[in-house]
Scaffold this active site. Sequence first.
Site, PDB file in Angstrom:
ATOM      1  N   THR A  65       0.716  -1.323   0.029  1.00  9.60           N
ATOM      2  CA  THR A  65      -0.023  -0.110   0.069  1.00  9.60           C
ATOM      3  C   THR A  65       0.799   1.342  -0.013  1.00  9.60           C
ATOM      4  O   THR A  65       0.189   2.323  -0.130  1.00  9.60           O
ATOM      5  CB  THR A  65      -0.973   0.115   1.331  1.00  9.60           C
TER       6      THR A  65
ATOM      7  N   ASP B  63      17.072   1.955  -1.789  1.00  9.70           N
ATOM      8  CA  ASP B  63      16.537   1.824  -0.279  1.00  9.70           C
ATOM      9  C   ASP B  63      17.491   2.388   0.796  1.00  9.70           C
ATOM     10  O   ASP B  63      18.499   1.455   1.043  1.00  9.70           O
ATOM     11  CB  ASP B  63      16.201   0.198  -0.145  1.00  9.70           C
TER      12      ASP B  63
ATOM     13  N   ASP C 132      18.404  -0.383   3.710  1.00  8.30           N
ATOM     14  CA  ASP C 132      19.022  -1.419   3.296  1.00  8.30           C
ATOM     15  C   ASP C 132      20.450  -0.906   2.934  1.00  8.30           C
ATOM     16  O   ASP C 132      21.498  -1.809   3.433  1.00  8.30           O
ATOM     17  CB  ASP C 132      18.513  -1.825   2.064  1.00  8.30           C
TER      18      ASP C 132
HETATM   19  C1  PRP Z   1      11.874   4.686   3.913  1.00  8.59           C
HETATM   20  C2  PRP Z   1      12.547   6.042   4.174  1.00  8.59           C
HETATM   21  C3  PRP Z   1      11.444   6.742   4.793  1.00  8.59           C
HETATM   22  C4  PRP Z   1      10.094   6.331   3.680  1.00  8.59           C
HETATM   23  C5  PRP Z   1       9.958   7.233   2.713  1.00  8.59           C
HETATM   24  O1  PRP Z   1      11.842   3.941   5.051  1.00  8.59           O
HETATM   25  O2  PRP Z   1      13.664   5.984   5.301  1.00  8.59           O
HETATM   26  O3  PRP Z   1      11.025   6.689   6.109  1.00  8.59           O
HETATM   27  O4  PRP Z   1      10.835   5.168   3.176  1.00  8.59           O
HETATM   28  O5  PRP Z   1       8.916   6.801   1.829  1.00  8.59           O
HETATM   29  P1  PRP Z   1       7.491   7.620   2.079  1.00  8.59           P
HETATM   30  O6  PRP Z   1       7.776   8.865   1.974  1.00  8.59           O
HETATM   31  O7  PRP Z   1       6.780   7.058   0.767  1.00  8.59           O
HETATM   32  O8  PRP Z   1       6.827   7.224   3.338  1.00  8.59           O
HETATM   33  P2  PRP Z   1      11.219   2.373   4.912  1.00  8.59           P
HETATM   34  O9  PRP Z   1       9.610   2.301   4.921  1.00  8.59           O
HETATM   35  O10 PRP Z   1      11.910   1.722   3.882  1.00  8.59           O
HETATM   36  O11 PRP Z   1      11.657   1.635   6.334  1.00  8.59           O
HETATM   37  P3  PRP Z   1      13.388   1.411   6.856  1.00  8.59           P
HETATM   38  O12 PRP Z   1      13.822   2.709   7.050  1.00  8.59           O
HETATM   39  O13 PRP Z   1      12.763   0.588   8.032  1.00  8.59           O
HETATM   40  O14 PRP Z   1      13.761   0.628   5.898  1.00  8.59           O
HETATM   41  N1  URA Z   2      12.442   4.730   0.575  1.00  9.28           N
HETATM   42  C1  URA Z   2      13.762   4.566   0.309  1.00  9.28           C
HETATM   43  O1  URA Z   2      14.570   4.168   0.951  1.00  9.28           O
HETATM   44  N2  URA Z   2      13.969   4.958  -0.993  1.00  9.28           N
HETATM   45  C2  URA Z   2      13.074   5.320  -1.736  1.00  9.28           C
HETATM   46  O2  URA Z   2      13.442   5.925  -3.062  1.00  9.28           O
HETATM   47  C3  URA Z   2      11.794   5.400  -1.473  1.00  9.28           C
HETATM   48  C4  URA Z   2      11.658   5.233  -0.204  1.00  9.28           C
END
Ligand code: PRP
Ligand code: URA
Length: 209
Positions: free
Chosen positions: A108, A200, A203
């Site tokens: 989602t 990411d 990651d």
């Molecule tokens: C990533 C990033 C933000 C989010 C941005 O986190 O660090 O928090 O995505 O995306 P958005 O603007 O569409 O919400 P992620 O959900 O991958 O989690 P993580 O940091 O635990 O890997």
């Molecule tokens: N979260 C990430 O870490 N990378 C992107 O490009 C978008 C969301």
Amino acid sequence: MAKVFVMDHPLIHHKLTILRNEKTGSKEFRNLISEIATLMCYEATRDLPLKEVETKTPICVAKTKVIAGKKLAFVPILRAGLGMVDGVLSLVPSARVGHIGLYRDPETLKPVEYYCKLPADIEHREVIVLDPMLATGGSAIDAITQIKLRNPMSIKFMCIIAAPEGLEALKIAHPDVDIYIGSLDDHLNDHGYIVPGLGDAGDRIFGTK
Ligand code: PRP
Ligand code: URA
């Protein structure tokens, strides 16, 4: 209306280029995230209020300035925001640090909250929310909504890379929050990743892929 500051410093441009490179490994990636956060923190703290004090130098008593009030709290959005904490604390070591845990549901793209621990005296502090990535904006919007429930003095949002879609959504949801961006990229792809972006962020910081 929210003020938006997009960084235009040669050091930030240079470090962003290495950060984006798919060949950059986790150790260097972490160092760069931290260094860029330090440089951006310098800009994001430019308007902190000052008060005058008297300082006895070896030569005379002088009127000098210090930051007024209880100062700052940094709130990284877990996980990837953690990568920015050391960098900002290197400039403001006395700041408090809160944490908000959110992850994006891969189907989602909506944020799911799993943790929230904020400084007890947050209502006396200016808050800077940290996350390297502003994609759809869902995570930043949710995190800031949570923080507002605790009535801080003000909130700023600092990200290293933003998509125009996320920037518009954040400006509409929180028009009182100023936004500091390292680079404003082109668009989001069909999977909600920023293009060209850096992949990411979590990651790449933690080596989980
Ligand atoms: C990533 C990033 C933000 C989010 C941005 O986190 O660090 O928090 O995505 O995306 P958005 O603007 O569409 O919400 P992620 O959900 O991958 O989690 P993580 O940091 O635990 O890997
Ligand atoms: N979260 C990430 O870490 N990378 C992107 O490009 C978008 C969301």
